[in-house]
Design an enzyme around this catalytic site. Sequence first.
Site, mmCIF file in Angstrom:
data_model
loop_
_atom_site.group_PDB
_atom_site.id
_atom_site.type_symbol
_atom_site.label_atom_id
_atom_site.label_comp_id
_atom_site.label_asym_id
_atom_site.label_seq_id
_atom_site.Cartn_x
_atom_site.Cartn_y
_atom_site.Cartn_z
ATOM 1 N N GLY A 70 0.875 -1.177 0.000
ATOM 2 C CA GLY A 70 0.000 0.000 0.000
ATOM 3 C C GLY A 70 0.905 1.217 0.000
ATOM 4 O O GLY A 70 1.843 1.302 0.809
ATOM 5 N N LYS A 71 0.628 2.155 -0.901
ATOM 6 C CA LYS A 71 1.544 3.294 -1.023
ATOM 7 C C LYS A 71 1.672 4.063 0.290
ATOM 8 O O LYS A 71 2.757 4.485 0.682
ATOM 9 C CB LYS A 71 1.092 4.209 -2.161
ATOM 10 C CG LYS A 71 1.172 3.498 -3.507
ATOM 11 C CD LYS A 71 0.904 4.383 -4.671
ATOM 12 C CE LYS A 71 0.685 3.586 -5.951
ATOM 13 N NZ LYS A 71 1.813 2.734 -6.350
ATOM 14 N N ASP A 106 13.552 -6.019 -7.658
ATOM 15 C CA ASP A 106 12.112 -5.742 -7.617
ATOM 16 C C ASP A 106 11.932 -4.248 -7.317
ATOM 17 O O ASP A 106 12.396 -3.772 -6.293
ATOM 18 C CB ASP A 106 11.480 -6.613 -6.510
ATOM 19 C CG ASP A 106 9.987 -6.371 -6.333
ATOM 20 O OD1 ASP A 106 9.395 -5.628 -7.134
ATOM 21 O OD2 ASP A 106 9.421 -6.941 -5.378
ATOM 22 N N THR A 133 9.066 -2.730 -6.803
ATOM 23 C CA THR A 133 7.831 -2.422 -6.070
ATOM 24 C C THR A 133 8.146 -1.604 -4.809
ATOM 25 O O THR A 133 8.954 -2.020 -3.989
ATOM 26 C CB THR A 133 7.097 -3.725 -5.646
ATOM 27 O OG1 THR A 133 7.039 -4.593 -6.757
ATOM 28 C CG2 THR A 133 5.703 -3.425 -5.139
ATOM 29 N N ASP A 183 7.834 4.794 -3.274
ATOM 30 C CA ASP A 183 7.348 5.054 -1.906
ATOM 31 C C ASP A 183 8.525 5.284 -0.961
ATOM 32 O O ASP A 183 8.465 6.132 -0.065
ATOM 33 C CB ASP A 183 6.512 3.865 -1.401
ATOM 34 C CG ASP A 183 5.280 3.639 -2.260
ATOM 35 O OD1 ASP A 183 4.768 4.629 -2.808
ATOM 36 O OD2 ASP A 183 4.847 2.484 -2.382
ATOM 37 N N GLY A 200 9.760 -7.262 -2.470
ATOM 38 C CA GLY A 200 8.681 -6.746 -1.636
ATOM 39 C C GLY A 200 8.658 -5.227 -1.621
ATOM 40 O O GLY A 200 9.543 -4.562 -2.187
HETATM 41 O O1 RIB Z 1 3.814 1.562 -4.735
HETATM 42 C C1 RIB Z 1 3.753 0.174 -4.531
HETATM 43 C C2 RIB Z 1 2.434 -0.209 -3.930
HETATM 44 O O2 RIB Z 1 1.412 0.060 -4.860
HETATM 45 C C3 RIB Z 1 2.301 -1.664 -3.601
HETATM 46 O O3 RIB Z 1 2.752 -1.970 -2.310
HETATM 47 C C4 RIB Z 1 0.826 -1.934 -3.814
HETATM 48 O O4 RIB Z 1 0.131 -2.187 -2.632
HETATM 49 C C5 RIB Z 1 0.283 -0.706 -4.518
HETATM 50 O O5 RIB Z 1 -0.439 0.055 -3.679
#
Ligand code: RIB
Length: 292
Positions: free
Chosen positions: A39-40, A233, A235, A239, A274
């Site tokens: 979740g951002k 990764d 992801t 953030d 992750g």
């Molecule tokens: O920015 C990455 C996030 O975007 C992920 O953790 C996912 O939950 C989405 O919200």
Amino acid sequence: MKKVIVTGSLNIDMSITAPYCPKGGETLTGGGFAVNCGGKGANQATACAKLGGNTLMCGCVGGDEFGDRLIRNLREAGADTRFIRRVGNAPTGTAMILITEGQNRIVLDRGANACLREADIDAALAEATAGDIYLTQLENPAETIGYGLKRAKEAGLITILNPAPADRAIEGYFRYVDFITPNESELDLFGGRERLFANGIRCVITTRGGDGYEYACGGTVKRYPCKRVEVVDTTGAGDTFCGGMAAMLARGADVERAMTFGSAAASLACTRKGAAASVPTSEETERFLSEG
Ligand code: RIB
């Protein structure tokens, strides 16, 4: 030290790695399935707390086990979780993430994140004082996020909007934004830098993946490279940038130092799997920066 109020989403990320992105109707064997905290909003709060910021998270999770896990994870990172509301009749937000060649594609079910209310934000902001930092994104309803930006600005906070996922419904609130941190596709969707300035935003920090980031503010435009790493990764890398930058601003650094620190932390996050789980500590980030 100043406080960082992070208002935003909390999701459980279900990710799988595949050799390529399958076409419609195709079944493809991948691997490395994982269920992680994400979740951002939660990623940015985790990054901010782990990177030394005094962090308070405001958001919503469901009454399920995923909600328990997200709150526990944030607490372990050192964030104040008192303003995360449990919504009994909604599931916790979920993100399905496909990773191919180090890049991710995300489909999101907002779940409880859709239930964020103005009153949740009012309660969190009652803990803030002028000069604190307010960091937010767009995985909750845009009107509620806009309300938060307005209230935070009126209370004298420094506001940072990470406009992801891009939603033009937020444009009417741009005059309450000090720093916006789009990636290149989000910047395009909002019509480019000049349009953001025309709508009242003070400074634009565009993250450009492996090409670093660009800072535009008060007539100055500067590009900065990022430190090269072996990407596993991406992801949550954006953030980590935002959370790290907010933490450093709260610790009293100037914007340039805050961006350098956020960018180094984001590079390190790309070397691990992750989202929240990939955030480095403040010490790791300082060491990485000093390596030149
Ligand atoms: O920015 C990455 C996030 O975007 C992920 O953790 C996912 O939950 C989405 O919200």
